[in-house]
Write a protein that holds these residues in place. Structure first.
Motif, PDB file in Angstrom:
ATOM      1  N   THR A  85       0.839  -1.197   0.000  1.00 51.51           N
ATOM      2  CA  THR A  85       0.000   0.000   0.000  1.00 51.51           C
ATOM      3  C   THR A  85       0.876   1.249   0.000  1.00 51.51           C
ATOM      4  N   VAL A  86       2.016   1.158   0.680  1.00 49.56           N
ATOM      5  CA  VAL A  86       2.963   2.270   0.766  1.00 49.56           C
ATOM      6  C   VAL A  86       4.376   1.705   0.606  1.00 49.56           C
ATOM      7  N   LEU A  87       5.202   2.389  -0.177  1.00 52.65           N
ATOM      8  CA  LEU A  87       6.592   1.987  -0.373  1.00 52.65           C
ATOM      9  C   LEU A  87       7.484   2.972   0.362  1.00 52.65           C
ATOM     10  N   LEU A  88       8.327   2.450   1.261  1.00 49.11           N
ATOM     11  CA  LEU A  88       9.223   3.272   2.065  1.00 49.11           C
ATOM     12  C   LEU A  88      10.668   2.937   1.713  1.00 49.11           C
ATOM     13  N   LEU A  89      11.484   3.964   1.499  1.00 49.03           N
ATOM     14  CA  LEU A  89      12.883   3.762   1.139  1.00 49.03           C
ATOM     15  C   LEU A  89      13.758   4.599   2.057  1.00 49.03           C
ATOM     16  N   ASP A  90      14.656   3.942   2.787  1.00 52.64           N
ATOM     17  CA  ASP A  90      15.517   4.617   3.746  1.00 52.64           C
ATOM     18  C   ASP A  90      16.949   4.659   3.213  1.00 52.64           C
ATOM     19  N   GLU A  91      17.353   5.832   2.682  1.00 53.19           N
ATOM     20  CA  GLU A  91      18.696   6.009   2.112  1.00 53.19           C
ATOM     21  C   GLU A  91      19.057   4.824   1.206  1.00 53.19           C
ATOM     22  N   PRO A  92      18.214   4.465   0.236  1.00 50.97           N
ATOM     23  CA  PRO A  92      18.435   3.221  -0.502  1.00 50.97           C
ATOM     24  C   PRO A  92      19.688   3.210  -1.368  1.00 50.97           C
ATOM     25  N   PHE A  93      20.208   4.393  -1.721  1.00 50.52           N
ATOM     26  CA  PHE A  93      21.379   4.436  -2.600  1.00 50.52           C
ATOM     27  C   PHE A  93      22.631   4.885  -1.869  1.00 50.52           C
ATOM     28  N   GLY A  94      22.560   4.985  -0.547  1.00 52.34           N
ATOM     29  CA  GLY A  94      23.664   5.548   0.217  1.00 52.34           C
ATOM     30  C   GLY A  94      24.959   4.766   0.111  1.00 52.34           C
ATOM     31  N   ALA A  95      24.863   3.450  -0.149  1.00 53.79           N
ATOM     32  CA  ALA A  95      26.072   2.620  -0.192  1.00 53.79           C
ATOM     33  C   ALA A  95      26.643   2.473  -1.599  1.00 53.79           C
ATOM     34  N   LEU A  96      26.077   3.190  -2.567  1.00 55.16           N
ATOM     35  CA  LEU A  96      26.484   3.036  -3.967  1.00 55.16           C
ATOM     36  C   LEU A  96      27.330   4.216  -4.420  1.00 55.16           C
ATOM     37  N   ASP A  97      28.125   3.992  -5.463  1.00 57.84           N
ATOM     38  CA  ASP A  97      28.934   5.096  -5.973  1.00 57.84           C
ATOM     39  C   ASP A  97      28.069   6.047  -6.783  1.00 57.84           C
ATOM     40  N   ALA A  98      28.611   7.239  -7.059  1.00 54.38           N
ATOM     41  CA  ALA A  98      27.818   8.332  -7.624  1.00 54.38           C
ATOM     42  C   ALA A  98      27.192   7.972  -8.963  1.00 54.38           C
ATOM     43  N   ALA A  99      27.936   7.313  -9.850  1.00 56.86           N
ATOM     44  CA  ALA A  99      27.412   6.996 -11.185  1.00 56.86           C
ATOM     45  C   ALA A  99      26.239   6.023 -11.097  1.00 56.86           C
ATOM     46  N   VAL A 100      26.367   4.995 -10.248  1.00 55.29           N
ATOM     47  CA  VAL A 100      25.278   4.030 -10.087  1.00 55.29           C
ATOM     48  C   VAL A 100      24.066   4.705  -9.471  1.00 55.29           C
ATOM     49  N   ARG A 101      24.295   5.598  -8.516  1.00 54.01           N
ATOM     50  CA  ARG A 101      23.183   6.297  -7.862  1.00 54.01           C
ATOM     51  C   ARG A 101      22.390   7.103  -8.871  1.00 54.01           C
ATOM     52  N   ARG A 102      23.073   7.795  -9.767  1.00 53.85           N
ATOM     53  CA  ARG A 102      22.365   8.599 -10.769  1.00 53.85           C
ATOM     54  C   ARG A 102      21.495   7.722 -11.652  1.00 53.85           C
ATOM     55  N   ASP A 103      22.035   6.579 -12.088  1.00 56.84           N
ATOM     56  CA  ASP A 103      21.267   5.680 -12.950  1.00 56.84           C
ATOM     57  C   ASP A 103      20.044   5.131 -12.212  1.00 56.84           C
TER      58      ASP A 103
ATOM     59  N   ARG B 124      18.471   6.412  -9.654  1.00 55.81           N
ATOM     60  CA  ARG B 124      17.468   7.439  -9.350  1.00 55.81           C
ATOM     61  C   ARG B 124      16.459   7.560 -10.486  1.00 55.81           C
ATOM     62  N   ALA B 125      16.980   7.664 -11.703  1.00 55.98           N
ATOM     63  CA  ALA B 125      16.079   7.777 -12.857  1.00 55.98           C
ATOM     64  C   ALA B 125      15.222   6.525 -12.998  1.00 55.98           C
ATOM     65  N   TRP B 126      15.839   5.389 -12.771  1.00 54.48           N
ATOM     66  CA  TRP B 126      15.109   4.128 -12.873  1.00 54.48           C
ATOM     67  C   TRP B 126      14.028   4.023 -11.808  1.00 54.48           C
ATOM     68  N   LEU B 127      14.323   4.436 -10.566  1.00 52.56           N
ATOM     69  CA  LEU B 127      13.337   4.363  -9.485  1.00 52.56           C
ATOM     70  C   LEU B 127      12.144   5.257  -9.780  1.00 52.56           C
ATOM     71  N   ARG B 128      12.385   6.420 -10.362  1.00 50.99           N
ATOM     72  CA  ARG B 128      11.274   7.305 -10.699  1.00 50.99           C
ATOM     73  C   ARG B 128      10.354   6.642 -11.716  1.00 50.99           C
ATOM     74  N   GLU B 129      10.940   5.942 -12.683  1.00 54.20           N
ATOM     75  CA  GLU B 129      10.134   5.226 -13.667  1.00 54.20           C
ATOM     76  C   GLU B 129       9.322   4.116 -13.005  1.00 54.20           C
ATOM     77  N   VAL B 130       9.950   3.393 -12.077  1.00 53.40           N
ATOM     78  CA  VAL B 130       9.240   2.335 -11.347  1.00 53.40           C
ATOM     79  C   VAL B 130       8.061   2.920 -10.584  1.00 53.40           C
ATOM     80  N   HIS B 131       8.299   4.031  -9.904  1.00 56.60           N
ATOM     81  CA  HIS B 131       7.221   4.667  -9.138  1.00 56.60           C
ATOM     82  C   HIS B 131       6.064   5.067 -10.049  1.00 56.60           C
ATOM     83  N   ASP B 132       6.376   5.692 -11.172  1.00 54.56           N
ATOM     84  CA  ASP B 132       5.325   6.152 -12.079  1.00 54.56           C
ATOM     85  C   ASP B 132       4.538   4.989 -12.656  1.00 54.56           C
ATOM     86  N   GLU B 133       5.211   3.878 -12.932  1.00 50.09           N
ATOM     87  CA  GLU B 133       4.525   2.738 -13.529  1.00 50.09           C
ATOM     88  C   GLU B 133       3.685   1.972 -12.512  1.00 50.09           C
TER      89      GLU B 133
END
Length: 366
Positions: free
Chosen positions: A156-174, A176-185
């Motif tokens: 019913t609700v999706l909660l994410l606690d610093e989900p990308f904090g352990a990843l390097d900057a390039a992976v985090r950027r990729d 982020r865009a992917w997570l937004r698409e998942v949320h919208d879909e």
């Protein structure tokens, strides 16, 4: 699922962590809780998940009182910073876990679970990883598996606690865009905790800035960047320069300050504090200027000038090839012209109740 939080408080060992939180999140909205460590954002997330309980206040989701529901009855999808995957299970089994542990009367059949897992593997673009174990995956792949496990129960609700904090900057950027698409879909109602401003503003429909257990401001990137509601928000958004000024008939005045770019504001006469970001200040060479350059460094694109007037020491940034940068070297004196800034009535040590943001005139854009 809409979420309504009312007057929520929480203390640990006598220390207030949440100090009267009021927040409404609309169904299908992606909201980021943004703030430094200790601001209360993760505690708020855990209370929504049913992993902690408030001292006082209300929590209603789609009209239901969730403070009377155990965590397992809330249908929450929770994704942690460090994945929390089961190392002895394959990717496929990790994703299926939330479905396989449901009470027998609510548990889907094995074929239904397998089909759901296959669907999520393809949706998350990790279909080729189904039979691997977490130790055989990269950090970004593990994070996708963690999200797949959360989505499998159709939360019913999706909660994410610093989900990308352990990843390097390039992976985090990729991701982020992917997570937004998942949320919208999926159309889920999502709450995302982060201390990363870029992450919050890129992902969220609205950003909730928290500090010391309070909500300091709610808005989008432009609103919070251009209109910080408090000194805390101004500082958090990078306004590291705080100059004492005087307000006179709505104008900002101070020795060595050219305030011609700042518009007149309807503020009471008297002392004020001007908050500036290092990139929003232009140095003006002047042999009798108030500030002296004590250090000059460059990263190739930006020039960093460290300035002092004897009482204050701060840095400003400007393009290395900017005309104003030419000829400026340690020992030179300058005055300053703010291109944009935020002014709060009262001296620096006060805690103003409201803020007014100054904008550059039209001939100089941000």
């Amino acid at each position: 699922m809409s979420i309504v939080i009312e007057h929520m408080t929480k203390s640990f060992d006598g220390t207030s962590v949440l100090r009267g939180i009021d927040l409404t999140i609309e169904s299908g909205e992606l909201v980021a809780l943004l703030g430094p460590s200790g601001s209360g954002k993760t505690t708020l997330l855990k209370i929504i998940a049913g992993l902690d309980w408030p001292d006082a206040g209300g929590l209603r989701v789609h009209g239901a009182d969730w403070l009377h529901l155990a965590a397992q009855d809330r249908r929450i999808g929770f994704v942690f910073q460090h994945y929390a995957l089961f190392p002895h299970m394959t990717v496929r089994d990790n994703i299926a876990f939330g479905l396989t542990v449901r009470p027998r009367a609510e548990r889907p059949g094995k074929a239904v679970i397998a089909a759901k897992v296959n669907q999520l593997l393809e949706f998350l673009q990790i279909g080729h990883l189904g039979d691997r174990y977490p130790t055989q995956l990269s950090g970004g792949q593990r994070q996708r598996v963690a999200l797949g496990r959360a989505l499998a129960i159709e939360p019913t609700v999706l909660l994410l606690d610093e989900p990308f904090g352990a990843l390097d900057a390039a992976v985090r950027r990729d991701l982020r865009a992917w997570l937004r698409e998942v949320h919208d879909e999926t159309g889920s109602t999502t709450i995302f905790v982060t201390h990363d401003q870029e992450e919050a503003f890129e992902l969220a429909d609205r950003v909730v800035v928290m500090g010391e257990g309070r909500i300091e401001q709610i808005g989008n990137a432009d609103q919070i960047h251009d209109h910080p509601a408090s000194p805390f928000v101004a500082r958090f958004m990078g306004a590291t320069i705080e100059l004492p000024v005087m307000l006179n008939a709505g104008r900002t005045e101070a020795q060595g300050l050219d305030a011609s770019r700042l518009q007149r504001r309807a503020l009471p006469d008297g002392p004020g504090t001007l908050f500036l970001r290092p990139a929003d200040v232009t140095p003006l060479a002047d042999p009798s200027g108030r500030w002296q350059i004590v250090r000059r460094t460059s990263n190739g694109a930006l020039l960093r000038l460290e300035l002092t007037d004897g009482a204050q020491h701060f840095g400003i940034d400007l393009p290395r090839r900017a005309p104003e940068a030419q000829g400026l070297s340690p020992g030179a004196r300058v005055n300053l012209r703010p291109e944009a800034g935020t002014i709060f009535p009262g001296p620096r040590t006060s805690q103003p109740q409201a803020a007014t943001t100054e904008f550059p005139r039209k001939e100089k854009s941000l």
